[in-house]
Write a protein that holds these residues in place. Structure first.
Motif, PDB file in Angstrom:
ATOM      1  N   GLU A 117       0.834  -1.214   0.000  1.00  0.00           N
ATOM      2  CA  GLU A 117       0.000   0.000   0.000  1.00  0.00           C
ATOM      3  C   GLU A 117       0.865   1.260   0.000  1.00  0.00           C
ATOM      4  O   GLU A 117       0.464   2.302  -0.543  1.00  0.00           O
TER       5      GLU A 117
ATOM      6  N   THR B  64      -1.362   2.972  -8.911  1.00  0.00           N
ATOM      7  CA  THR B  64      -2.682   3.135  -9.535  1.00  0.00           C
ATOM      8  C   THR B  64      -3.261   1.765  -9.865  1.00  0.00           C
ATOM      9  O   THR B  64      -2.579   0.912 -10.426  1.00  0.00           O
ATOM     10  N   THR B  65      -4.535   1.566  -9.532  1.00  0.00           N
ATOM     11  CA  THR B  65      -5.201   0.286  -9.811  1.00  0.00           C
ATOM     12  C   THR B  65      -5.608   0.220 -11.291  1.00  0.00           C
ATOM     13  O   THR B  65      -6.268   1.120 -11.792  1.00  0.00           O
ATOM     14  N   LYS B  66      -5.190  -0.857 -11.948  1.00  0.00           N
ATOM     15  CA  LYS B  66      -5.596  -1.103 -13.340  1.00  0.00           C
ATOM     16  C   LYS B  66      -6.817  -2.004 -13.393  1.00  0.00           C
ATOM     17  O   LYS B  66      -7.778  -1.735 -14.118  1.00  0.00           O
ATOM     18  N   THR B  67      -6.768  -3.120 -12.630  1.00  0.00           N
ATOM     19  CA  THR B  67      -7.894  -4.048 -12.566  1.00  0.00           C
ATOM     20  C   THR B  67      -8.258  -4.237 -11.097  1.00  0.00           C
ATOM     21  O   THR B  67      -7.452  -4.781 -10.333  1.00  0.00           O
ATOM     22  N   PRO B  68      -9.448  -3.785 -10.674  1.00  0.00           N
ATOM     23  CA  PRO B  68      -9.809  -3.873  -9.258  1.00  0.00           C
ATOM     24  C   PRO B  68      -9.878  -5.332  -8.766  1.00  0.00           C
ATOM     25  O   PRO B  68      -9.966  -6.275  -9.559  1.00  0.00           O
ATOM     26  N   TRP B  69      -9.847  -5.477  -7.480  1.00  0.00           N
ATOM     27  CA  TRP B  69      -9.874  -6.755  -6.754  1.00  0.00           C
ATOM     28  C   TRP B  69     -10.935  -7.710  -7.328  1.00  0.00           C
ATOM     29  O   TRP B  69     -12.079  -7.325  -7.514  1.00  0.00           O
TER      30      TRP B  69
ATOM     31  N   GLU C  71      -5.408  -8.261  -7.462  1.00  0.00           N
ATOM     32  CA  GLU C  71      -5.598  -6.883  -7.921  1.00  0.00           C
ATOM     33  C   GLU C  71      -4.392  -6.532  -8.782  1.00  0.00           C
ATOM     34  O   GLU C  71      -3.257  -6.846  -8.416  1.00  0.00           O
TER      35      GLU C  71
ATOM     36  N   TYR D  45      -2.123  -3.653 -10.488  1.00  0.00           N
ATOM     37  CA  TYR D  45      -1.751  -2.243 -10.409  1.00  0.00           C
ATOM     38  C   TYR D  45      -0.869  -1.880 -11.598  1.00  0.00           C
ATOM     39  O   TYR D  45      -0.358  -2.751 -12.302  1.00  0.00           O
TER      40      TYR D  45
ATOM     41  N   THR E 252       1.476  -6.795  -9.921  1.00  0.00           N
ATOM     42  CA  THR E 252       0.268  -7.599  -9.689  1.00  0.00           C
ATOM     43  C   THR E 252       0.368  -8.245  -8.316  1.00  0.00           C
ATOM     44  O   THR E 252       1.403  -8.809  -7.958  1.00  0.00           O
TER      45      THR E 252
END
Length: 474
Positions: free
Chosen positions: A409, A414-419, A433, A435, A439
């Motif tokens: 954290e 930046t999140t590319k594909t959320p959880w 997730e 980022y 990954t």
């Protein structure tokens, strides 16, 4: 005259036949490359009690420091399927001081498992060599079969020398195995290899910047990885409390008493850790809190608690490993001390004056330098564009999933594909997730050694990592 011609003809035919037979016999198997003299000297013909296999194996020593006489031991198990087209994956175990042969090769990702009597091996159908050529490296000197002629080296090693020697190993090993020189390389490992792997990746990047002969490093993947002193320890104590391993009182005392930013814990803090482990944990395997521990014949647990020394706490080596068979580490210690096994592996050629052990207590106790945080290295390697995956078995209480999440954290990615949940055989394998630059994935129900507990899921994880693809959503 005709008789002489006939004799000459017969002799020529015989010579051609002998030459054809010799060259046919010497020809490498289909899909395999010509083997050089140095490589050939490291070839494993067969290990004692080994089933028949269709892949090639090599093992031996590479001297990484001639002055000190430091030599690192390796074991290469090539892929049975088109090995020339597959990448090279280097696996490192942690500790610090633990053997990649004992853990990675023999009970996690390698092609063989040791049977209960240590009399032989059987196949692991989920071996990662289905996807890549696997090189298990015992590092630093003093781990497993790796050695130094200067015994003082065993009392003053640490992160810096481990990275330096491991880089020298790769450079010199590739000179011995030139067919791997331009191959894609990935680094993998677990636990304290959360230090080794990123540090070695950075050393390779710096070497590539100043060298003509570059190492084709593409990325790395680490599991249940020691990452950052402060966040690892906060995350570990939180995991213990959230999984009902410790009382509210002990949790609050640990949080309020321990300065997790300090390299060395206070006596008061150590006493609290010891109390939690001895009085509140009970007889569990901390490396998989839901698995049965390896009990001794008198019914007591094989695990023992030693003095805590952050960030290696709780001591990763002083226990019998758990898994489907919680006593697997014992089998390795018997098997790899067998003279016939050492001969087949070209190991212990100098007569090391101590027994082969899965982990070196001496190295662990005398670890000289350790990075307080690996997060700055992550930032550097993300910026360099390496493929980076971090995974966590979620029932490990030693380097738990909460510790890894707290540490990652801090990268503020930046999140590319959320959880989302990922699947294997229509079952949730874990959660992931993606980022920008990294990954993160969990493996559901896996302990500290993820491939030991969840071999099918870990093979899927590895396959997705190598392909640079997201984990399957269904």
């Amino acid at each position: 005259m005709a008789m002489s011609k006939m004799k000459l003809l017969i002799t020529s035919i015989l010579l051609i036949a002998v030459y054809t037979a010799a060259t046919t016999e010497a020809a490498p198997p289909r899909g395999h490359h010509h083997i050089g003299v140095e490589e050939e000297a490291d070839r494993i013909i067969s290990l004692p009690g080994q089933p028949a296999v269709s892949f090639q194996q090599f093992s031996g020593y590479v001297t990484v420091n001639h002055l000190a006489g430091r030599a690192l031991f390796y074991w290469l198990t090539e892929s049975p399927h088109l090995p020339l087209s597959k990448p090279l994956v280097i696996w490192l175990n942690g500790g610090p001081g633990c053997s990649s042969v004992a853990y990675g090769a023999s009970e996690e990702i390698g092609p063989f498992r040791i049977n209960r009597t240590s009399s032989g091996l059987y196949l692991n159908k989920f071996s990662w060599n289905n996807e890549a050529n696997l090189l298990f490296l015992e590092t630093p000197a003093g781990v497993g079969y790796s050695y130094s002629n200067h015994s003082s080296d065993l009392f003053d090693t640490g992160d810096r020398r481990t990275a330096k020697d491991s880089l020298q190993f790769i450079i010199r090993w590739m000179n011995r195995f030139p067919r791997y020189r331009n191959r894609e390389v990935y680094l993998t490992g677990e636990s304290y290899a959360g230090h080794y792997v990123p540090q070695l990746a950075r050393a390779i990047m710096h070497y590539n910047a100043r060298s003509k002969q570059k190492i084709n490093l593409k990325g790395f993947m680490v599991g249940n990885a020691v990452t950052d002193n402060y966040y690892d320890n906060i995350g570990t104590v939180t995991y213990w409390w959230s999984h009902a391993m410790i009382s509210d009182r002990t949790y609050h005392q640990l949080i309020n008493t321990c300065d997790f930013r300090r390299q060395k814990t206070s006596n008061e803090c150590e006493s609290l850790y010891s109390y939690a482990m001895d009085q509140e944990f009970g007889n569990i395997d901390q490396y998989n809190i839901y698995a049965p521990p390896c009990n001794k014949s008198d019914g007591s647990s094989g695990a023992t608690h030693k003095t805590i020394r952050l960030p290696h706490r709780p001591h990763g080596m002083f226990r019998q490993l758990s898994g489907y068979d919680p006593c697997t580490e014992k089998y390795a210690e018997i098997y790899y001390n067998r003279p016939d096994v050492q001969k087949a592996l070209h190991a212990n050629t100098t007569g090391i004056p101590y027994k082969w052990t899965a982990c070196s207590e001496q190295l662990n106790r005398n670890w000289n330098d350790t990075d307080v945080s690996i997060l700055p290295i992550y930032r550097e390697l993300i910026a360099a564009g390496l493929r980076i995956w971090v995974f966590s078995g979620d029932v490990d209480s030693v380097v738990p999933v909460t510790a890894t999440r707290y540490a990652l954290e801090q990268l503020k990615l930046t999140t590319k594909t959320p959880w989302y949940p990922w699947y294997v055989k229509k079952q949730v394998g874990g959660w992931t997730e993606v980022y920008e630059g990294l990954t993160f994935a969990t493996v559901r129900g896996a302990g500290h050694e993820v491939p030991l507990f969840k071999p099918r899921e870990s093979l899927q994880l590895f396959r997705s990592f190598l392909r640079g693809e997201p984990l399957p959503k269904s």
